[in-house]
Design a protein around this motif. Structure first.
Motif, PDB file in Angstrom:
ATOM      1  N   PRO A 236       0.812  -1.219   0.000  1.00  0.00           N
ATOM      2  CA  PRO A 236       0.000   0.000   0.000  1.00  0.00           C
ATOM      3  C   PRO A 236       0.842   1.264   0.000  1.00  0.00           C
ATOM      4  CG  PRO A 236      -0.937  -1.616   1.497  1.00  0.00           C
ATOM      5  CD  PRO A 236       0.381  -2.172   1.041  1.00  0.00           C
ATOM      6  N   ALA A 237       1.938   1.253   0.758  1.00  0.00           N
ATOM      7  CA  ALA A 237       2.781   2.448   0.811  1.00  0.00           C
ATOM      8  C   ALA A 237       3.353   2.766  -0.563  1.00  0.00           C
ATOM      9  CB  ALA A 237       3.912   2.233   1.822  1.00  0.00           C
ATOM     10  N   GLN A 238       3.846   1.751  -1.263  1.00  0.00           N
ATOM     11  CA  GLN A 238       4.428   1.967  -2.586  1.00  0.00           C
ATOM     12  C   GLN A 238       3.365   2.427  -3.582  1.00  0.00           C
ATOM     13  OE1 GLN A 238       5.982  -1.576  -4.443  1.00  0.00           O
ATOM     14  NE2 GLN A 238       7.297  -0.432  -5.857  1.00  0.00           N
ATOM     15  N   ALA A 239       2.207   1.766  -3.567  1.00  0.00           N
ATOM     16  CA  ALA A 239       1.149   2.103  -4.523  1.00  0.00           C
ATOM     17  C   ALA A 239       0.625   3.513  -4.305  1.00  0.00           C
ATOM     18  CB  ALA A 239       0.008   1.094  -4.409  1.00  0.00           C
ATOM     19  N   TYR A 240       0.417   3.896  -3.047  1.00  0.00           N
ATOM     20  CA  TYR A 240      -0.133   5.224  -2.776  1.00  0.00           C
ATOM     21  C   TYR A 240       0.886   6.333  -3.036  1.00  0.00           C
ATOM     22  CZ  TYR A 240      -4.469   3.277  -0.961  1.00  0.00           C
ATOM     23  OH  TYR A 240      -5.671   2.629  -0.852  1.00  0.00           O
ATOM     24  N   ARG A 241       2.177   6.031  -2.869  1.00  0.00           N
ATOM     25  CA  ARG A 241       3.201   7.025  -3.231  1.00  0.00           C
ATOM     26  C   ARG A 241       3.137   7.321  -4.729  1.00  0.00           C
ATOM     27  NH1 ARG A 241       6.744   4.472   0.449  1.00  0.00           N
ATOM     28  NH2 ARG A 241       7.618   3.188  -1.227  1.00  0.00           N
ATOM     29  N   ILE A 242       2.997   6.253  -5.528  1.00  0.00           N
ATOM     30  CA  ILE A 242       2.887   6.435  -6.982  1.00  0.00           C
ATOM     31  C   ILE A 242       1.622   7.223  -7.315  1.00  0.00           C
ATOM     32  CG2 ILE A 242       2.617   5.219  -9.182  1.00  0.00           C
ATOM     33  CD1 ILE A 242       4.192   2.890  -7.880  1.00  0.00           C
ATOM     34  N   SER A 243       0.514   6.847  -6.673  1.00  0.00           N
ATOM     35  CA  SER A 243      -0.754   7.537  -6.914  1.00  0.00           C
ATOM     36  C   SER A 243      -0.651   9.019  -6.576  1.00  0.00           C
ATOM     37  CB  SER A 243      -1.861   6.877  -6.086  1.00  0.00           C
ATOM     38  OG  SER A 243      -3.056   7.614  -6.176  1.00  0.00           O
ATOM     39  N   ASP A 244      -0.093   9.327  -5.414  1.00  0.00           N
ATOM     40  CA  ASP A 244       0.036  10.726  -4.996  1.00  0.00           C
ATOM     41  C   ASP A 244       0.894  11.521  -5.968  1.00  0.00           C
ATOM     42  OD1 ASP A 244      -1.518  10.190  -2.825  1.00  0.00           O
ATOM     43  OD2 ASP A 244       0.146  10.038  -1.389  1.00  0.00           O
ATOM     44  N   PHE A 245       1.959  10.890  -6.461  1.00  0.00           N
ATOM     45  CA  PHE A 245       2.851  11.582  -7.401  1.00  0.00           C
ATOM     46  C   PHE A 245       2.090  12.013  -8.648  1.00  0.00           C
ATOM     47  CE2 PHE A 245       5.495  11.159 -11.239  1.00  0.00           C
ATOM     48  CZ  PHE A 245       6.415  12.170 -11.013  1.00  0.00           C
ATOM     49  N   TYR A 246       1.307  11.084  -9.227  1.00  0.00           N
ATOM     50  CA  TYR A 246       0.611  11.413 -10.471  1.00  0.00           C
ATOM     51  C   TYR A 246      -0.607  12.308 -10.228  1.00  0.00           C
ATOM     52  CZ  TYR A 246       3.643   8.251 -13.000  1.00  0.00           C
ATOM     53  OH  TYR A 246       4.748   7.667 -13.575  1.00  0.00           O
ATOM     54  N   MET A 247      -1.234  12.193  -9.072  1.00  0.00           N
ATOM     55  CA  MET A 247      -2.329  13.110  -8.748  1.00  0.00           C
ATOM     56  C   MET A 247      -1.814  14.549  -8.668  1.00  0.00           C
ATOM     57  SD  MET A 247      -5.336  11.660  -8.412  1.00  0.00           S
ATOM     58  CE  MET A 247      -6.233  10.200  -7.875  1.00  0.00           C
ATOM     59  N   GLN A 248      -0.649  14.733  -8.041  1.00  0.00           N
ATOM     60  CA  GLN A 248      -0.055  16.068  -7.964  1.00  0.00           C
ATOM     61  C   GLN A 248       0.411  16.549  -9.338  1.00  0.00           C
ATOM     62  OE1 GLN A 248       2.937  16.265  -4.865  1.00  0.00           O
ATOM     63  NE2 GLN A 248       1.662  15.095  -3.446  1.00  0.00           N
ATOM     64  N   LYS A 249       0.919  15.617 -10.137  1.00  0.00           N
ATOM     65  CA  LYS A 249       1.346  15.963 -11.485  1.00  0.00           C
ATOM     66  C   LYS A 249       0.153  16.428 -12.324  1.00  0.00           C
ATOM     67  CE  LYS A 249       4.174  14.085 -15.263  1.00  0.00           C
ATOM     68  NZ  LYS A 249       4.884  12.887 -15.768  1.00  0.00           N
ATOM     69  N   MET A 250      -1.022  15.837 -12.096  1.00  0.00           N
ATOM     70  CA  MET A 250      -2.226  16.239 -12.820  1.00  0.00           C
ATOM     71  C   MET A 250      -2.618  17.679 -12.504  1.00  0.00           C
ATOM     72  SD  MET A 250      -4.726  12.882 -12.790  1.00  0.00           S
ATOM     73  CE  MET A 250      -6.137  13.965 -12.714  1.00  0.00           C
TER      74      MET A 250
END
Length: 398
Positions: A236-250
């Protein structure tokens, strides 16, 4: 093939709507790969002439209420269609073929779809080739078409409802969503992107404003795919870090194409990491090539000797190292891949067992049942009954 051409090919393959590319006096059907005649009598040539000088999507409605759209990007023209809101009768089809100088023996019937879905498809293609998207009202206004087209008359509505009712439409959207999530859980990146593009043309409107609609759609896609990636093996930590990165990039995106690109990058990143996680056991390059070959050809008859010949090594040697490094005999591995693919079809489709057996490469339904029981501990029918989603069951029983 560049990225735009690949995306157009995927759109045509997914929607089954003919898409023809016209450039330098040549035309090609993206859906079939067919080279098309540029005779002046063909609809393609006439529409190419109509579009001359116009950069916005041109929508043509013929005497049969069949729709075409023509788009232009630099010196290339794109012809989309034919599409109609209901199946044509035999006489209407003959009239359609005569009107457009189509050979009835090789011609394709117009694709049946709602007019609003056709407008969504025009916007998606426009965004793909030129980075410009349009809402429904903009497309109608540019072509001097009435807003009433968005509300089909009662006769057409009844016929359309008979051929593609609302419950079925939502059912297919749900099934495609589940297929997307399965691709991510299994680490199949190319398939995940294809299913994402399918959903782009099916999801209902999330906002009246085009940019807001795509912002919400992309955010929902990343959220769903993040959960699927966790189910596929990411922490979960790895997946949510990736998710947060692309959400901020959006948040920094200034256009719809950049939003879609960011969303696709997120799905690619998540799915690639799942695949890497699942293949973290070190194997030789020969074994990797075996696995890759099985992944791409499991629907066909597979012999390890064929792979060994292509690698220039001895069949027995390849069989030994495959067993040593994977813990499975080669044929067992092939059957594991086939049963895993069959399990998804049993869960997310209504296809008969015989069709599923044939599709995933088993020579008969009885052999399919025997192998499936061996690796899954239950028969295909038992597996379908146990794993069928509640939403799917309620739809098929209604």
């Amino acid at each position: 093939m560049n990225k735009t051409e690949s995306m157009l090919m995927n759109i045509a393959a997914i929607t089954k709507v003919e898409l023809c590319v016209i450039e330098e006096g040549k035309a090609e059907n993206v859906l079939t790969g067919e080279k098309l005649s540029m005779d002046n009598g063909t609809i393609r040539s006439r529409i190419a002439t109509i579009l001359s000088g116009k950069s916005y999507p041109v929508i043509i409605i013929d005497d049969n209420n069949v729709f075409f759209a023509c788009l232009k990007e630099k010196d290339t023209r794109f012809l989309l269609g034919p599409v109609c809101v209901r199946p044509l009768s035999g006489s209407e089809l003959r009239k359609h073929y005569r009107l457009h100088h189509i050979n009835p023996h090789i011609g394709h019937d117009p694709k049946v779809m709602a007019f609003t879905d056709f407008l969504n498809l025009i916007s998606l293609i426009s965004c793909t080739i030129g980075g410009k998207s349009y809402n429904h009202s903009e497309l109608l206004a540019l072509n001097n078409l009435p807003e009433s087209l968005l509300l089909p008359n009662r006769h057409e509505q009844i016929l359309f409802d008979l051929s593609a009712d609302e419950d079925t439409s939502y059912h297919h959207t749900y099934m495609d969503e589940q297929s997307l999530l399965s691709c991510i859980r299994e680490g199949r990146t190319d398939d995940a992107l294809m299913h994402t593009m399918t959903l782009d043309t099916q999801i209902g409107r999330m906002s009246k404003k085009e940019y807001s609609h795509w912002t919400k759609l992309c955010a929902v896609s990343i959220t769903l795919c993040t959960r699927a990636a966790i189910e596929g093996g990411l922490t979960p930590a790895q997946a949510y870090r990736i998710s947060d990165f692309y959400m901020q990039k959006m948040d920094a995106c200034q256009s719809i194409p950049s939003l879609i690109s960011c969303r696709n990058q997120a799905i690619t990143d998540l799915t690639d990491r799942v695949a890497s996680k699942q293949n973290n056991i070190r194997t030789s390059s020969y074994v990797e090539k075996c696995r890759d070959y099985v992944s791409k050809n499991y629907m066909n008859k597979i012999k390890i000797g064929t792979i060994a010949d292509s690698l220039g090594i001895n069949e027995s040697y390849l069989s030994r190292i495959f067993s040593r490094e994977t813990g499975n005999r080669f044929q067992d591995y092939v059957n594991i891949v086939r049963t895993d693919r069959a399990a998804n079809l049993l869960t997310y489709s209504e296809e008969p067992l015989a069709h599923i057996a044939e599709y995933v490469g088993f020579p008969s339904q009885s052999y399919f049942g025997k192998i499936f029981l061996r690796f899954k501990g239950m028969t295909p029918r038992q597996y379908r009954e146990k794993h069928k989603p509640l939403e799917f069951t309620s739809i098929t029983q209604s």
